[in-house]
Design a protein around this motif. Structure first.
Motif, PDB file in Angstrom:
ATOM      1  N   ASP A   1     -28.707 -19.970  14.404  1.00 23.28           N
ATOM      2  CA  ASP A   1     -27.304 -19.585  14.432  1.00 23.28           C
ATOM      3  C   ASP A   1     -27.232 -18.065  14.535  1.00 23.28           C
ATOM      4  O   ASP A   1     -27.763 -17.366  13.672  1.00 23.28           O
ATOM      5  N   PRO A   2     -26.598 -17.530  15.564  1.00 21.55           N
ATOM      6  CA  PRO A   2     -26.568 -16.075  15.731  1.00 21.55           C
ATOM      7  C   PRO A   2     -25.757 -15.332  14.669  1.00 21.55           C
ATOM      8  O   PRO A   2     -25.772 -14.118  14.622  1.00 21.55           O
ATOM      9  N   MET A   3     -25.054 -16.065  13.788  1.00 26.87           N
ATOM     10  CA  MET A   3     -24.296 -15.399  12.734  1.00 26.87           C
ATOM     11  C   MET A   3     -25.020 -15.438  11.393  1.00 26.87           C
ATOM     12  O   MET A   3     -24.517 -14.930  10.405  1.00 26.87           O
ATOM     13  N   ILE A   4     -26.201 -16.053  11.334  1.00 21.28           N
ATOM     14  CA  ILE A   4     -26.988 -16.092  10.112  1.00 21.28           C
ATOM     15  C   ILE A   4     -27.992 -14.946  10.161  1.00 21.28           C
ATOM     16  O   ILE A   4     -28.829 -14.899  11.059  1.00 21.28           O
ATOM     17  N   PRO A   5     -27.920 -14.032   9.220  1.00 15.68           N
ATOM     18  CA  PRO A   5     -28.843 -12.897   9.248  1.00 15.68           C
ATOM     19  C   PRO A   5     -30.270 -13.323   8.918  1.00 15.68           C
ATOM     20  O   PRO A   5     -30.500 -14.228   8.121  1.00 15.68           O
ATOM     21  N   CYS A   6     -31.237 -12.681   9.546  1.00 17.30           N
ATOM     22  CA  CYS A   6     -32.641 -12.950   9.250  1.00 17.30           C
ATOM     23  C   CYS A   6     -33.249 -11.816   8.446  1.00 17.30           C
ATOM     24  O   CYS A   6     -34.414 -11.848   8.115  1.00 17.30           O
ATOM     25  N   LYS A   7     -32.457 -10.803   8.137  1.00 16.42           N
ATOM     26  CA  LYS A   7     -32.892  -9.676   7.320  1.00 16.42           C
ATOM     27  C   LYS A   7     -32.037  -9.643   6.060  1.00 16.42           C
ATOM     28  O   LYS A   7     -30.924 -10.172   6.041  1.00 16.42           O
ATOM     29  N   PRO A   8     -32.538  -9.017   4.989  1.00 10.82           N
ATOM     30  CA  PRO A   8     -31.765  -8.983   3.742  1.00 10.82           C
ATOM     31  C   PRO A   8     -30.470  -8.168   3.862  1.00 10.82           C
ATOM     32  O   PRO A   8     -30.392  -7.205   4.618  1.00 10.82           O
ATOM     33  N   GLY A   9     -29.489  -8.588   3.086  1.00 12.43           N
ATOM     34  CA  GLY A   9     -28.217  -7.867   3.054  1.00 12.43           C
ATOM     35  C   GLY A   9     -27.546  -7.794   4.411  1.00 12.43           C
ATOM     36  O   GLY A   9     -27.518  -8.763   5.164  1.00 12.43           O
ATOM     37  N   ALA A  10     -27.023  -6.640   4.733  1.00 11.06           N
ATOM     38  CA  ALA A  10     -26.323  -6.453   6.004  1.00 11.06           C
ATOM     39  C   ALA A  10     -27.196  -5.702   7.008  1.00 11.06           C
ATOM     40  O   ALA A  10     -26.693  -5.037   7.901  1.00 11.06           O
TER      41      ALA A  10
ATOM     42  N   GLU B   1     -27.175  -7.338  14.523  1.00 12.68           N
ATOM     43  CA  GLU B   1     -26.718  -8.304  15.524  1.00 12.68           C
ATOM     44  C   GLU B   1     -25.897  -9.418  14.875  1.00 12.68           C
ATOM     45  O   GLU B   1     -24.816  -9.772  15.355  1.00 12.68           O
ATOM     46  N   ALA B   2     -26.379  -9.971  13.767  1.00  7.77           N
ATOM     47  CA  ALA B   2     -25.648 -11.043  13.081  1.00  7.77           C
ATOM     48  C   ALA B   2     -24.319 -10.539  12.535  1.00  7.77           C
ATOM     49  O   ALA B   2     -23.299 -11.232  12.621  1.00  7.77           O
ATOM     50  N   MET B   3     -24.301  -9.330  11.988  1.00  8.57           N
ATOM     51  CA  MET B   3     -23.062  -8.780  11.446  1.00  8.57           C
ATOM     52  C   MET B   3     -22.045  -8.535  12.561  1.00  8.57           C
ATOM     53  O   MET B   3     -20.849  -8.791  12.394  1.00  8.57           O
ATOM     54  N   GLU B   4     -22.504  -8.063  13.724  1.00  7.67           N
ATOM     55  CA  GLU B   4     -21.603  -7.862  14.861  1.00  7.67           C
ATOM     56  C   GLU B   4     -21.061  -9.199  15.371  1.00  7.67           C
ATOM     57  O   GLU B   4     -19.889  -9.300  15.749  1.00  7.67           O
ATOM     58  N   ASN B   5     -21.915 -10.241  15.371  1.00  9.51           N
ATOM     59  CA  ASN B   5     -21.457 -11.567  15.789  1.00  9.51           C
ATOM     60  C   ASN B   5     -20.368 -12.082  14.853  1.00  9.51           C
ATOM     61  O   ASN B   5     -19.392 -12.689  15.293  1.00  9.51           O
ATOM     62  N   ARG B   6     -20.533 -11.848  13.562  1.00  8.37           N
ATOM     63  CA  ARG B   6     -19.512 -12.266  12.595  1.00  8.37           C
ATOM     64  C   ARG B   6     -18.203 -11.511  12.828  1.00  8.37           C
ATOM     65  O   ARG B   6     -17.120 -12.078  12.722  1.00  8.37           O
ATOM     66  N   LEU B   7     -18.319 -10.231  13.128  1.00  5.91           N
ATOM     67  CA  LEU B   7     -17.132  -9.421  13.395  1.00  5.91           C
ATOM     68  C   LEU B   7     -16.374  -9.942  14.615  1.00  5.91           C
ATOM     69  O   LEU B   7     -15.143 -10.084  14.582  1.00  5.91           O
ATOM     70  N   VAL B   8     -17.096 -10.268  15.673  1.00  5.22           N
ATOM     71  CA  VAL B   8     -16.468 -10.807  16.887  1.00  5.22           C
ATOM     72  C   VAL B   8     -15.777 -12.129  16.569  1.00  5.22           C
ATOM     73  O   VAL B   8     -14.654 -12.383  16.999  1.00  5.22           O
ATOM     74  N   TRP B   9     -16.455 -12.997  15.793  1.00  3.33           N
ATOM     75  CA  TRP B   9     -15.902 -14.307  15.414  1.00  3.33           C
ATOM     76  C   TRP B   9     -14.600 -14.136  14.628  1.00  3.33           C
ATOM     77  O   TRP B   9     -13.580 -14.751  14.940  1.00  3.33           O
TER      78      TRP B   9
ATOM     79  N   THR C   1      -8.564 -12.299   5.494  1.00  2.00           N
ATOM     80  CA  THR C   1      -8.894 -13.201   4.404  1.00  2.00           C
ATOM     81  C   THR C   1      -8.605 -14.656   4.765  1.00  2.00           C
ATOM     82  O   THR C   1      -7.519 -14.996   5.218  1.00  2.00           O
ATOM     83  N   GLY C   2      -9.602 -15.520   4.543  1.00  2.00           N
ATOM     84  CA  GLY C   2      -9.438 -16.953   4.713  1.00  2.00           C
ATOM     85  C   GLY C   2      -9.545 -17.483   6.134  1.00  2.00           C
ATOM     86  O   GLY C   2      -9.416 -18.688   6.350  1.00  2.00           O
ATOM     87  N   LEU C   3      -9.792 -16.635   7.109  1.00  2.00           N
ATOM     88  CA  LEU C   3      -9.828 -17.095   8.501  1.00  2.00           C
ATOM     89  C   LEU C   3     -10.970 -18.081   8.763  1.00  2.00           C
ATOM     90  O   LEU C   3     -10.763 -19.126   9.367  1.00  2.00           O
ATOM     91  N   HIS C   4     -12.175 -17.749   8.324  1.00  2.00           N
ATOM     92  CA  HIS C   4     -13.308 -18.629   8.593  1.00  2.00           C
ATOM     93  C   HIS C   4     -13.122 -19.979   7.910  1.00  2.00           C
ATOM     94  O   HIS C   4     -13.310 -21.020   8.507  1.00  2.00           O
ATOM     95  N   ARG C   5     -12.746 -19.956   6.646  1.00  2.00           N
ATOM     96  CA  ARG C   5     -12.584 -21.216   5.896  1.00  2.00           C
ATOM     97  C   ARG C   5     -11.527 -22.106   6.558  1.00  2.00           C
ATOM     98  O   ARG C   5     -11.667 -23.316   6.628  1.00  2.00           O
ATOM     99  N   LYS C   6     -10.460 -21.506   7.059  1.00  2.00           N
ATOM    100  CA  LYS C   6      -9.384 -22.281   7.677  1.00  2.00           C
ATOM    101  C   LYS C   6      -9.801 -22.892   9.010  1.00  2.00           C
ATOM    102  O   LYS C   6      -9.387 -23.996   9.351  1.00  2.00           O
TER     103      LYS C   6
END
Length: 64
Positions: A5-14, A18-26, A48-53
């Motif tokens: 999943d391109p939004m799951i980070p493979c490195k610790p924290g932030a 690439e994953a953090m930018e993908n989350r921002l775009v989403w 707030t709440g966009l992903h969960r919704k």
């Protein structure tokens, strides 16, 4: 090897930029989808709440 999943980070924290930018775009796409970019919207300026919704709105996504 590609991450599942391109939004799951493979490195610790932030540290996974690439994953953090993908989350921002989403989240930005969901923000505009709900028309929260309109100043008249009750939740204008809030992400707030966009992903969960919307996590099940698009095929292939899950709750996480």
């Amino acid at each position: 090897m590609q991450k599942p999943d391109p939004m799951i980070p493979c490195k610790p924290g932030a540290e996974d930029i690439e994953a953090m930018e993908n989350r921002l775009v989403w989240l930005d796409m969901l923000y505009k989808f709900e028309k929260r970019d309109d100043p008249a919207h009750a939740k204008h300026g809030l992400y707030t709440g966009l992903h969960r919704k919307h996590y099940s709105t698009f095929p292939g996504t899950d709750e996480n």
